[in-house]
Design an enzyme around this catalytic site. Structure first.
Site, PDB file in Angstrom:
ATOM      1  N   HIS A  62       0.620  -1.104  -0.053  1.00  0.00           N
ATOM      2  CA  HIS A  62       0.392  -0.236  -0.069  1.00  0.00           C
ATOM      3  C   HIS A  62       0.707   1.475   0.088  1.00  0.00           C
ATOM      4  O   HIS A  62       0.504   2.750   0.027  1.00  0.00           O
ATOM      5  CB  HIS A  62      -1.268  -0.256   0.921  1.00  0.00           C
ATOM      6  CG  HIS A  62      -0.220  -0.316   2.375  1.00  0.00           C
ATOM      7  ND1 HIS A  62      -0.188  -0.802   2.203  1.00  0.00           N
ATOM      8  CD2 HIS A  62       0.085   0.869   3.904  1.00  0.00           C
ATOM      9  CE1 HIS A  62       0.863  -1.349   3.846  1.00  0.00           C
ATOM     10  NE2 HIS A  62       0.801  -0.199   4.665  1.00  0.00           N
ATOM     11  N   ASP A 229      -6.022  -1.797  -1.735  1.00  0.00           N
ATOM     12  CA  ASP A 229      -5.158  -1.146  -1.743  1.00  0.00           C
ATOM     13  C   ASP A 229      -4.032  -1.431  -3.312  1.00  0.00           C
ATOM     14  O   ASP A 229      -4.403  -2.362  -4.482  1.00  0.00           O
ATOM     15  CB  ASP A 229      -4.361  -1.532  -1.008  1.00  0.00           C
ATOM     16  CG  ASP A 229      -3.775  -3.236  -0.991  1.00  0.00           C
ATOM     17  OD1 ASP A 229      -4.587  -3.692  -1.346  1.00  0.00           O
ATOM     18  OD2 ASP A 229      -2.047  -2.923   0.219  1.00  0.00           O
ATOM     19  N   THR A 296       1.897 -10.289  13.979  1.00  0.00           N
ATOM     20  CA  THR A 296       1.658  -9.702  12.547  1.00  0.00           C
ATOM     21  C   THR A 296       2.534 -10.366  11.837  1.00  0.00           C
ATOM     22  O   THR A 296       3.634 -10.501  11.476  1.00  0.00           O
ATOM     23  CB  THR A 296       1.504  -7.811  12.990  1.00  0.00           C
ATOM     24  OG1 THR A 296       0.703  -7.746  13.548  1.00  0.00           O
ATOM     25  CG2 THR A 296       1.519  -7.149  11.645  1.00  0.00           C
ATOM     26  N   GLU A 315      -6.100  -9.112  10.062  1.00  0.00           N
ATOM     27  CA  GLU A 315      -5.289  -8.170  10.852  1.00  0.00           C
ATOM     28  C   GLU A 315      -5.900  -7.569  10.708  1.00  0.00           C
ATOM     29  O   GLU A 315      -6.341  -6.331  10.077  1.00  0.00           O
ATOM     30  CB  GLU A 315      -3.858  -8.181  10.298  1.00  0.00           C
ATOM     31  CG  GLU A 315      -3.060  -9.265  10.184  1.00  0.00           C
ATOM     32  CD  GLU A 315      -1.656  -9.227   9.156  1.00  0.00           C
ATOM     33  OE1 GLU A 315      -0.690  -9.839   9.449  1.00  0.00           O
ATOM     34  OE2 GLU A 315      -1.231  -8.070   8.510  1.00  0.00           O
ATOM     35  N   ARG A 448       3.129   1.668  15.654  1.00  0.00           N
ATOM     36  CA  ARG A 448       1.162   2.341  16.388  1.00  0.00           C
ATOM     37  C   ARG A 448       1.125   1.811  17.270  1.00  0.00           C
ATOM     38  O   ARG A 448       1.505   0.936  18.002  1.00  0.00           O
ATOM     39  CB  ARG A 448       1.060   0.452  15.251  1.00  0.00           C
ATOM     40  CG  ARG A 448       1.540   0.821  13.365  1.00  0.00           C
ATOM     41  CD  ARG A 448       0.577   0.061  12.470  1.00  0.00           C
ATOM     42  NE  ARG A 448       1.310  -0.045  11.327  1.00  0.00           N
ATOM     43  CZ  ARG A 448       1.546   0.883  10.873  1.00  0.00           C
ATOM     44  NH1 ARG A 448       0.652   1.988  10.200  1.00  0.00           N
ATOM     45  NH2 ARG A 448       1.808   0.984   9.174  1.00  0.00           N
TER      46      ARG A 448
END
Length: 495
Positions: A62, A229, A296, A315, A448
């Site tokens: 993305h 994306d 992740t 996710e 994040r």
């Protein structure tokens, strides 16, 4: 070898080099998407369908494209999924000692003409096969969803807008949404893949798709606004006046998957990445199926999918998928939403509200601090990790820390262990704060922060997310000294 990319700047030049190197290194056949185009899930499907050795997916997901943007090369193994760490580490080690490479001196290939082209290779003839980039993927989607039911809903008035973001899903969306399902022309916008994505950032979030959010909140809103994306593996779902968080989307899809023909026999299990909200856990509990919490990275889901332990996974970063391929799949998620809407004959907002009534609401937000100084980001994470032993049992106002750790994952399939996957602050009421350094970009680091609170009371499901999470947001900033380490008073993006 399967080869294709998202059409970003340098895509065709790299494919030309891949062809020449593959020929020189003994490959017998290359399967390449027409025009050099293959979405990441379509490439995964082709690898599996053709029983290929593997595939090269040319994309930076993305991230922005163009001459000054990002470019990436990803290797997927024969199962169709991202290469596991043991392979990527071996590749990296080999890069430290390369002393030669092989490349053939062959004429350029026309990537735009479907058909087979023979070339001379190291072990004799090599065949370069240019294939329709959409056909195999579209055929697979018809086995999973009730296209007739969706077509009937469209004829009855179901409307949507899909933004392909001038990226790879344009050809797929035009062919499937407008061509096969019968949405009117113009339903798909920004449908031509461009080398620079039209100068836009092809990330389907509320910042880069603000126009879709505005449309969804307008009096003329279609029933569904959606986007995907750069490489086609992420999704955005917005109903009339209702944005669906990726975590809620995963949970709602899991709760309703049986309505689609491909999942009519039920789900074997589900999985989510650790930072993803625990909404899907409650669905799994009610369905009586396992729910796995992984680091992740889609490769962790691959082992569970290959072992037949799960059918659906996702996710919080807008990636959702199932056992139909070994990648997340943006258009697949949109089609599953359409099939559920058609089967239930309800709008998105009504489906979401009924889900909250049945399972409770997980208020959830992700705060991204993009392109921050790497030293500051590392210092922030170091500070948090040093604090972990002192946090359990501490009270911050009305908030009591039950547990604090650095998430580690033991893979139930291959026995591997992944350490230091994110700092978790777990509170006694089930709320969570998670800190991770992330991002695949080339400029600085991305911090994040994930904030989650569970609310079982339907009378409190109408709060604004910021209001419901404000004390947790304040605690996160205090614990990590975010402003002091990053110099930022506010996140770059809130999802």
């Amino acid at each position: 070898l399967v080869v294709g990319g998202d059409g970003r700047h340098f895509n065709r030049e790299v494919i030309a080099t891949v062809i020449r190197m593959a020929a020189a290194n003994g490959f017998g056949r290359l399967v390449i998407g027409q025009g050099g185009i293959l979405s990441t899930p379509a490439a995964s499907h082709l690898i599996r369908k053709r029983k290929a050795f593997g595939g090269l997916i040319l994309s930076a997901s993305h991230n922005p494209g163009g001459p000054d943007g990002d470019f990436g090369i990803k290797y997927n193994t024969g199962n169709g999924g991202p290469a596991p760490e043991k392979i990527t580490e071996a590749i990296y080690a080999r890069t430290q000692s390369i002393d030669r490479y092989l490349i053939a001196d062959s004429a350029p290939i026309d990537l735009d003409r479907v058909g087979e082209i023979p070339l001379e290779g190291r072990n004799g003839a090599i065949t370069v096969e240019i294939v329709d980039c959409v056909a195999d993927y579209a055929e697979l989607m018809q086995t999973l969803f009730d296209f007739g039911r969706i077509r009937a809903a469209i004829k009855a008035g179901l409307t949507m807008r899909f933004d392909a973001m001038s990226a790879v899903t344009g050809p797929y969306a035009h062919a499937i949404l407008e061509g096969m399902l019968g949405f009117p022309e113009g339903t798909v916008i920004n449908g031509e893949p461009l080398p620079d994505f039209g100068g836009h950032h092809p990330d389907p979030n509320l910042v880069h798709c603000a126009h879709l959010l505005e449309l969804a909140m307008s009096p003329d809103a279609p029933d569904l606004c959606a986007a995907s994306d750069g490489d086609g593996d992420r999704n955005l779902i917005i109903g009339k006046k209702r944005f669906v968080t990726p975590s809620d989307s995963l949970a709602i899809l899991a709760a309703n998957a049986r309505l689609a023909p491909g999942y009519a026999t039920g789900l074997k299990g589900v999985a989510r990445s650790m930072p993803t909200s625990q909404a899907v856990d409650r669905v799994a509990q009610k369905l009586g199926i396992p729910c796995f919490e992984t680091p992740t990275g889609w490769k962790f889901f691959g082992n569970l999918l290959d072992a037949g332990l799960i059918s659906l996974c996702g996710e919080e970063s807008a990636g959702t998928g199932s056992d139909h391929v070994r990648e997340k799949d943006g258009l697949w998620a949109v089609l599953l939403w359409l099939d559920i809407i058609a089967a239930r004959r309800q709008g998105v907002a009504e489906i979401v509200q009924e889900h909250w009534r049945d399972y409770g609401r997980n208020y959830y937000a992700r705060h991204d601090y993009e392109e921050i100084a790497v030293d500051g980001a590392n210092a922030l994470m170091k500070r948090l990790r040093e604090m972990l032993p002192t946090l359990a049992g501490r009270k911050f106002g009305a908030l009591l820390v039950k547990q604090a750790d650095d998430f580690a994952y033991h893979d139930p399939v291959d026995g591997s262990t992944s350490q230091a996957q994110g700092v978790r602050i777990l509170l006694d009421d089930g709320s969570r704060i998670v800190f991770r350094l992330s991002g695949t970009g080339t400029a600085g680091a991305t911090l994040r922060i994930y904030i989650e609170r569970y609310e079982p009371d339907p009378q409190r499901h109408g709060l604004e997310t910021g209001e419901a999470l404000k004390d947790l947001i304040a605690l996160a900033g205090e614990l990590a000294d975010v402003e002091g380490h990053t110099g930022r008073e506010q996140p770059s993006v809130i999802t």
